[in-house]
Design a protein around this motif. Sequence first.
Motif, mmCIF file in Angstrom:
data_model
loop_
_atom_site.group_PDB
_atom_site.id
_atom_site.type_symbol
_atom_site.label_atom_id
_atom_site.label_comp_id
_atom_site.label_asym_id
_atom_site.label_seq_id
_atom_site.Cartn_x
_atom_site.Cartn_y
_atom_site.Cartn_z
ATOM 1 N N ASN A 1 0.849 -1.190 0.000
ATOM 2 C CA ASN A 1 0.000 0.000 0.000
ATOM 3 C C ASN A 1 0.889 1.246 0.000
ATOM 4 O O ASN A 1 1.619 1.494 0.965
ATOM 5 N N PRO A 2 0.838 2.078 -1.058
ATOM 6 C CA PRO A 2 1.731 3.250 -1.135
ATOM 7 C C PRO A 2 1.446 4.318 -0.091
ATOM 8 O O PRO A 2 2.236 5.240 0.066
ATOM 9 N N PHE A 3 0.341 4.196 0.649
ATOM 10 C CA PHE A 3 0.092 5.121 1.755
ATOM 11 C C PHE A 3 1.259 5.116 2.732
ATOM 12 O O PHE A 3 1.622 6.142 3.305
ATOM 13 N N PHE A 4 1.875 3.943 2.916
ATOM 14 C CA PHE A 4 2.985 3.821 3.855
ATOM 15 C C PHE A 4 4.203 4.624 3.407
ATOM 16 O O PHE A 4 5.111 4.854 4.199
ATOM 17 N N GLY A 5 4.220 5.053 2.131
ATOM 18 C CA GLY A 5 5.326 5.857 1.648
ATOM 19 C C GLY A 5 5.361 7.249 2.246
ATOM 20 O O GLY A 5 6.406 7.918 2.210
ATOM 21 N N HIS A 6 4.248 7.711 2.817
ATOM 22 C CA HIS A 6 4.223 9.022 3.478
ATOM 23 C C HIS A 6 3.558 8.935 4.850
ATOM 24 O O HIS A 6 2.988 9.909 5.338
ATOM 25 N N ALA A 7 3.624 7.758 5.462
ATOM 26 C CA ALA A 7 2.974 7.575 6.760
ATOM 27 C C ALA A 7 3.818 6.694 7.673
ATOM 28 O O ALA A 7 4.605 5.860 7.215
ATOM 29 N N THR A 8 3.638 6.905 8.958
ATOM 30 C CA THR A 8 4.190 6.024 9.984
ATOM 31 C C THR A 8 3.007 5.349 10.664
ATOM 32 O O THR A 8 2.091 6.033 11.132
ATOM 33 N N VAL A 9 3.020 4.020 10.709
ATOM 34 C CA VAL A 9 1.851 3.265 11.156
ATOM 35 C C VAL A 9 2.252 2.223 12.189
ATOM 36 O O VAL A 9 3.256 1.517 12.016
ATOM 37 N N GLN A 10 1.466 2.117 13.241
ATOM 38 C CA GLN A 10 1.613 1.028 14.199
ATOM 39 C C GLN A 10 0.251 0.421 14.471
ATOM 40 O O GLN A 10 -0.690 1.118 14.858
ATOM 41 N N LEU A 11 0.142 -0.881 14.241
ATOM 42 C CA LEU A 11 -1.081 -1.621 14.534
ATOM 43 C C LEU A 11 -0.955 -2.248 15.921
ATOM 44 O O LEU A 11 0.127 -2.677 16.320
ATOM 45 N N PHE A 12 -2.087 -2.321 16.636
ATOM 46 C CA PHE A 12 -2.108 -2.927 17.973
ATOM 47 C C PHE A 12 -3.265 -3.918 18.073
ATOM 48 O O PHE A 12 -4.347 -3.698 17.498
ATOM 49 N N ILE A 13 -3.035 -4.987 18.842
ATOM 50 C CA ILE A 13 -4.073 -5.969 19.158
ATOM 51 C C ILE A 13 -4.201 -6.054 20.675
ATOM 52 O O ILE A 13 -3.199 -6.133 21.392
ATOM 53 N N ALA A 14 -5.442 -6.017 21.153
ATOM 54 C CA ALA A 14 -5.703 -6.175 22.587
ATOM 55 C C ALA A 14 -6.006 -7.642 22.881
ATOM 56 O O ALA A 14 -6.772 -8.282 22.158
ATOM 57 N N ARG A 15 -5.400 -8.139 23.947
ATOM 58 C CA ARG A 15 -5.672 -9.514 24.369
ATOM 59 C C ARG A 15 -6.082 -9.510 25.840
ATOM 60 O O ARG A 15 -5.564 -8.742 26.646
ATOM 61 N N ARG A 16 -6.999 -10.383 26.143
ATOM 62 C CA ARG A 16 -7.433 -10.598 27.524
ATOM 63 C C ARG A 16 -7.344 -12.102 27.783
ATOM 64 O O ARG A 16 -8.007 -12.888 27.102
ATOM 65 N N LEU B 1 1.946 13.799 5.091
ATOM 66 C CA LEU B 1 1.417 14.824 4.197
ATOM 67 C C LEU B 1 0.333 15.636 4.900
ATOM 68 O O LEU B 1 0.197 16.840 4.663
ATOM 69 N N ALA B 2 -0.434 14.993 5.769
ATOM 70 C CA ALA B 2 -1.474 15.709 6.521
ATOM 71 C C ALA B 2 -0.864 16.714 7.482
ATOM 72 O O ALA B 2 -1.464 17.762 7.767
ATOM 73 N N LEU B 3 0.332 16.424 7.978
ATOM 74 C CA LEU B 3 0.994 17.354 8.894
ATOM 75 C C LEU B 3 1.364 18.670 8.205
ATOM 76 O O LEU B 3 1.548 19.698 8.872
ATOM 77 N N GLU B 4 1.469 18.635 6.875
ATOM 78 C CA GLU B 4 1.851 19.832 6.125
ATOM 79 C C GLU B 4 0.662 20.723 5.787
ATOM 80 O O GLU B 4 0.841 21.822 5.252
ATOM 81 N N LEU B 5 -0.558 20.272 6.093
ATOM 82 C CA LEU B 5 -1.753 21.024 5.727
ATOM 83 C C LEU B 5 -1.998 22.179 6.693
ATOM 84 O O LEU B 5 -1.578 22.135 7.851
ATOM 85 N N PRO B 6 -2.716 23.212 6.245
ATOM 86 C CA PRO B 6 -3.105 24.290 7.162
ATOM 87 C C PRO B 6 -4.023 23.746 8.254
ATOM 88 O O PRO B 6 -4.917 22.940 7.955
ATOM 89 N N PRO B 7 -3.846 24.135 9.491
ATOM 90 C CA PRO B 7 -4.701 23.633 10.579
ATOM 91 C C PRO B 7 -6.186 23.865 10.341
ATOM 92 O O PRO B 7 -7.017 23.060 10.778
ATOM 93 N N GLU B 8 -6.534 24.952 9.639
ATOM 94 C CA GLU B 8 -7.952 25.223 9.393
ATOM 95 C C GLU B 8 -8.597 24.188 8.474
ATOM 96 O O GLU B 8 -9.824 24.141 8.358
ATOM 97 N N GLN B 9 -7.784 23.341 7.823
ATOM 98 C CA GLN B 9 -8.329 22.265 7.009
ATOM 99 C C GLN B 9 -8.471 20.975 7.811
ATOM 100 O O GLN B 9 -8.704 19.908 7.245
ATOM 101 N N GLY B 10 -8.340 21.061 9.135
ATOM 102 C CA GLY B 10 -8.688 19.940 9.990
ATOM 103 C C GLY B 10 -7.547 19.077 10.459
ATOM 104 O O GLY B 10 -7.712 18.277 11.369
#
Length: 385
Positions: free
Chosen positions: A51-66, A81-90
């Motif tokens: 998935n090319p999304f990972f080319g501009h993202a840092t991702v960590q998946l977690f699983i909960a166990r009981r 890339l989202a970090l580069e956006l103006p804050p007023e765009q969310g």
Amino acid sequence: MSEAEIVIEPVSDKKGRRTFVDLGRHFAEREPFAVPQLRSEQMELIDPDRNPFFGHATVQLFIARRGGRPVGRISAHIDHLALELPPEQGMGPGTGMFGYFDAEDREVADALLARAEEWNRQQGMTSMLGPISLSIWEEPGLLIEGHDHHPMIMMGHHPAHYRGWIEGAGYAVTKRLVTYEVDVAAEFPPLIRRIVQSGERNPRITVRRIDLANWDREVEIVLGILNDAWSGNWGFVPFTDAEIAYAGKKMRQIIHEEINMIAELDGEPVAFMMTLPDINQVLLKSRGRLLPFGWLRILRWLRKPAGSDLRVPLMGVKRELHNSRVASQLAFMMISRIRDVAATSWNTKRAEIGWILDDNKGMVAIADAIGSKPNREYAIFGKPL
């Protein structure tokens, strides 16, 4: 509250990703209107090598166990890339995210959200949005209205009680995303018919079908317009070249020329409308499995999905034309042509537009003008860290 301790484990390998996906499928099976997706597709979306999304993202998946048993999952991730956006765009600097949220109970939900928050803080983030799984272009938002019917292609379905768990952890609704249902057989109001007719008389305007013989060129045109048209929208993150190529490859199989349009003004492409047959209808029959006969059913459907419901996930007009008479003509001409094909050649009864940001006045006005009605609503929640 269970006496067994909840342990949140990071996913670090393919085996962990398989458990992560299968856990999500397990939770989906509990929901009467959830649609089982192809497991291979779900695995691909969280694979950093595919998935090319990972080319501009840092991702960590977690699983909960009981007690050693998996009871929940969550992603914590940063779209750089989202970090580069103006804050007023969310989004903008300091905005982390969570997604793929599933939990057996409130205790598990609290533990998962707390772990995602901790991870984002460790990365220097100061707020968290979610669920966004993983990209804003994949499955953003939690379903909060419309639990009584199946979602269409590329839309999520979540238990109603998840909202209370997320809000109980201190989150508030940041943005609402709405889908609209359209009766394809219904006539357009007289005003819309007049707008279409005026556009048809305009010699500067040409509306044409997508040309599958030149698919790579068409993908670049469509996503180029999208990157321009949506650039001022809340949450907008531009497609990278790698994502454009990836999207083109993935979408090619379900694109049909006669229901996908590009509009040109003076010979220049300035607008598009993408329409997809709802593959969820066949995935329901195959239960999201390719074997033993699911693959054959899907192949037959892909060749001729006549009678299928349709979804319009994306449309756009270049920003320079926004709020102009020409923009209205372009939009309604494309809608009209696709509707005519859907109603006559495809025998389609129902279509869906969106998602649309609830405060996107232009798109909401278009949806209202053709007589569509809201049928599902999703929320993205936010919290300062």
